[in-house]
Design an enzyme around this catalytic site. Structure first.
Site, PDB file in Angstrom:
ATOM      1  N   HIS A  80       0.830  -1.209   0.000  1.00 46.93           N
ATOM      2  CA  HIS A  80       0.000   0.000   0.000  1.00 46.93           C
ATOM      3  C   HIS A  80       0.869   1.267   0.000  1.00 46.93           C
ATOM      4  O   HIS A  80       0.527   2.259  -0.646  1.00 46.93           O
ATOM      5  CB  HIS A  80      -0.957   0.018   1.200  1.00 46.93           C
ATOM      6  CG  HIS A  80      -1.934  -1.125   1.177  1.00 46.93           C
ATOM      7  ND1 HIS A  80      -2.735  -1.433   2.244  1.00 46.93           N
ATOM      8  CD2 HIS A  80      -2.223  -2.029   0.207  1.00 46.93           C
ATOM      9  CE1 HIS A  80      -3.485  -2.489   1.933  1.00 46.93           C
ATOM     10  NE2 HIS A  80      -3.181  -2.871   0.706  1.00 46.93           N
ATOM     11  N   HIS A 235      -9.620  -1.777  -4.900  1.00 45.74           N
ATOM     12  CA  HIS A 235      -8.465  -2.139  -4.067  1.00 45.74           C
ATOM     13  C   HIS A 235      -7.541  -3.108  -4.805  1.00 45.74           C
ATOM     14  O   HIS A 235      -6.319  -3.057  -4.637  1.00 45.74           O
ATOM     15  CB  HIS A 235      -8.898  -2.741  -2.726  1.00 45.74           C
ATOM     16  CG  HIS A 235      -7.725  -2.952  -1.822  1.00 45.74           C
ATOM     17  ND1 HIS A 235      -7.162  -1.922  -1.102  1.00 45.74           N
ATOM     18  CD2 HIS A 235      -6.945  -4.034  -1.600  1.00 45.74           C
ATOM     19  CE1 HIS A 235      -6.089  -2.380  -0.452  1.00 45.74           C
ATOM     20  NE2 HIS A 235      -5.941  -3.657  -0.738  1.00 45.74           N
ATOM     21  N   ASP A 239      -3.575  -2.627  -5.360  1.00 42.42           N
ATOM     22  CA  ASP A 239      -2.541  -3.640  -5.103  1.00 42.42           C
ATOM     23  C   ASP A 239      -1.633  -3.856  -6.320  1.00 42.42           C
ATOM     24  O   ASP A 239      -0.424  -3.998  -6.172  1.00 42.42           O
ATOM     25  CB  ASP A 239      -3.191  -4.976  -4.716  1.00 42.42           C
ATOM     26  CG  ASP A 239      -3.547  -5.051  -3.227  1.00 42.42           C
ATOM     27  OD1 ASP A 239      -3.015  -4.237  -2.443  1.00 42.42           O
ATOM     28  OD2 ASP A 239      -4.347  -5.933  -2.856  1.00 42.42           O
ATOM     29  N   HIS A 262      -1.769 -11.200  -5.443  1.00 39.63           N
ATOM     30  CA  HIS A 262      -0.371 -10.766  -5.256  1.00 39.63           C
ATOM     31  C   HIS A 262       0.578 -11.730  -5.951  1.00 39.63           C
ATOM     32  O   HIS A 262       1.557 -11.321  -6.571  1.00 39.63           O
ATOM     33  CB  HIS A 262      -0.005 -10.724  -3.763  1.00 39.63           C
ATOM     34  CG  HIS A 262      -0.578  -9.535  -3.055  1.00 39.63           C
ATOM     35  ND1 HIS A 262      -0.306  -8.239  -3.432  1.00 39.63           N
ATOM     36  CD2 HIS A 262      -1.411  -9.447  -1.997  1.00 39.63           C
ATOM     37  CE1 HIS A 262      -0.948  -7.412  -2.637  1.00 39.63           C
ATOM     38  NE2 HIS A 262      -1.630  -8.121  -1.759  1.00 39.63           N
TER      39      HIS A 262
END
Length: 277
Positions: A80, A235, A239, A262
């Protein structure tokens, strides 16, 4: 060669809070750094203040969050902070922390954006390193994928598909500029599900999570107050911007992703860096 100049912060700014996973108190300082430094995390609580550069070569784990390690310097859940710096086009910054994990703040990158804006931006007399991908790269796993195509600019198109009755299919597409990042992406918080939280707690993770800094869903409802109905997909884009910051230079390309994570973001970053070499 890029004619755009590199940037750093005009002055140091600080923020204190607790980390999302370890819930340790942490004091973080974002400070100016010289040209060609990149983003460097410094552990001020360890002897000799060891540091680790935010680069793919220092990534040691991508389960649930991104971990960077170099020698004694280890930091995790850095995506973040990296997303805010990348979204606001800050090329060089020293991130000093007296613990291994940055503050979770409100679960988005908004607090970090506000810090950067508070610090102000200084232009450095060195050209920005830009990496324009010259061919398509694709990473696929079952029904998930992330790809990047040559493109003059930086654009992300993301489709999130979730079986939860309140989520379903969410779609987001934007040219990523400083303006769109601040207006449309920075405020979107991490999402979690109650059954996941129990598992995370068993793993010793998510200890700093609350209904304010994580958007929590149980089987049927949302326990948190949403900022926007499609906070989840925004969001996910936040990321990706953080994960792709680990390429190093400013990236040019069109990222297209469906249900990416991720782990897949990281594998795509590897492919992009391989093209560089």
């Amino acid at each position: 060669m890029s004619h755009v100049l590199q940037t750093t912060l005009a002055r140091p700014v600080s923020y204190s809070g607790i980390g999302l996973h370890a819930a340790q108190e942490v004091h973080m300082v974002l400070g100016p750094a010289p040209a060609d430094t990149g983003i460097v995390f410094i552990r001020t609580d360890l002897p000799g203040r060891p540091s680790v550069k935010a680069h793919l070569t220092n990534v040691t784990n991508t389960m649930r969050a991104t971990t960077l390690e170099h020698g004694a310097a280890k930091v995790f859940t850095v995506e973040h902070v990296l997303s805010a710096l990348n979204g606001l086009q800050i090329d060089n910054c020293f991130v000093e922390m007296d613990s291994a994990e940055p503050p979770v703040a409100d679960g988005s990158s908004l607090n970090f954006v506000e810090l950067i804006e508070q610090a102000g931006v200084r232009t450095l007399q060195a050209p920005r390193h830009e990496l324009a991908v010259s061919r398509q790269h694709l990473v696929q796993e079952d029904d998930k994928f992330i790809a990047i195509l040559p493109y003059d600019g930086f654009r992300i198109t993301f489709t999130s598909i979730n079986p939860h009755p309140l989520l379903g299919v969410q779609f987001f597409d934007a040219e990523i500029t400083r303006e769109t990042y601040v207006k449309e992406i920075a405020y979107a918080r991490t999402i979690a599900f109650t059954q996941e939280l129990d598992m995370l707690k068993k793993l010793g993770l998510g200890k700093g999570g609350t209904l304010e800094n994580v958007v929590v869903y149980d089987d049927h409802t949302c326990l948190s107050k949403l900022r926007v109905s499609d906070e989840l997909v925004r969001h996910k884009v936040l990321d990706i911007i953080g994960d792709l910051a680990l390429v190093g230079p400013t990236l040019k390309g069109h990222v297209i992703a469906v249900k990416s994570s991720h782990k897949l973001n990281h594998l795509l970053t590897q492919k992009i860096v391989e093209e560089l070499n």
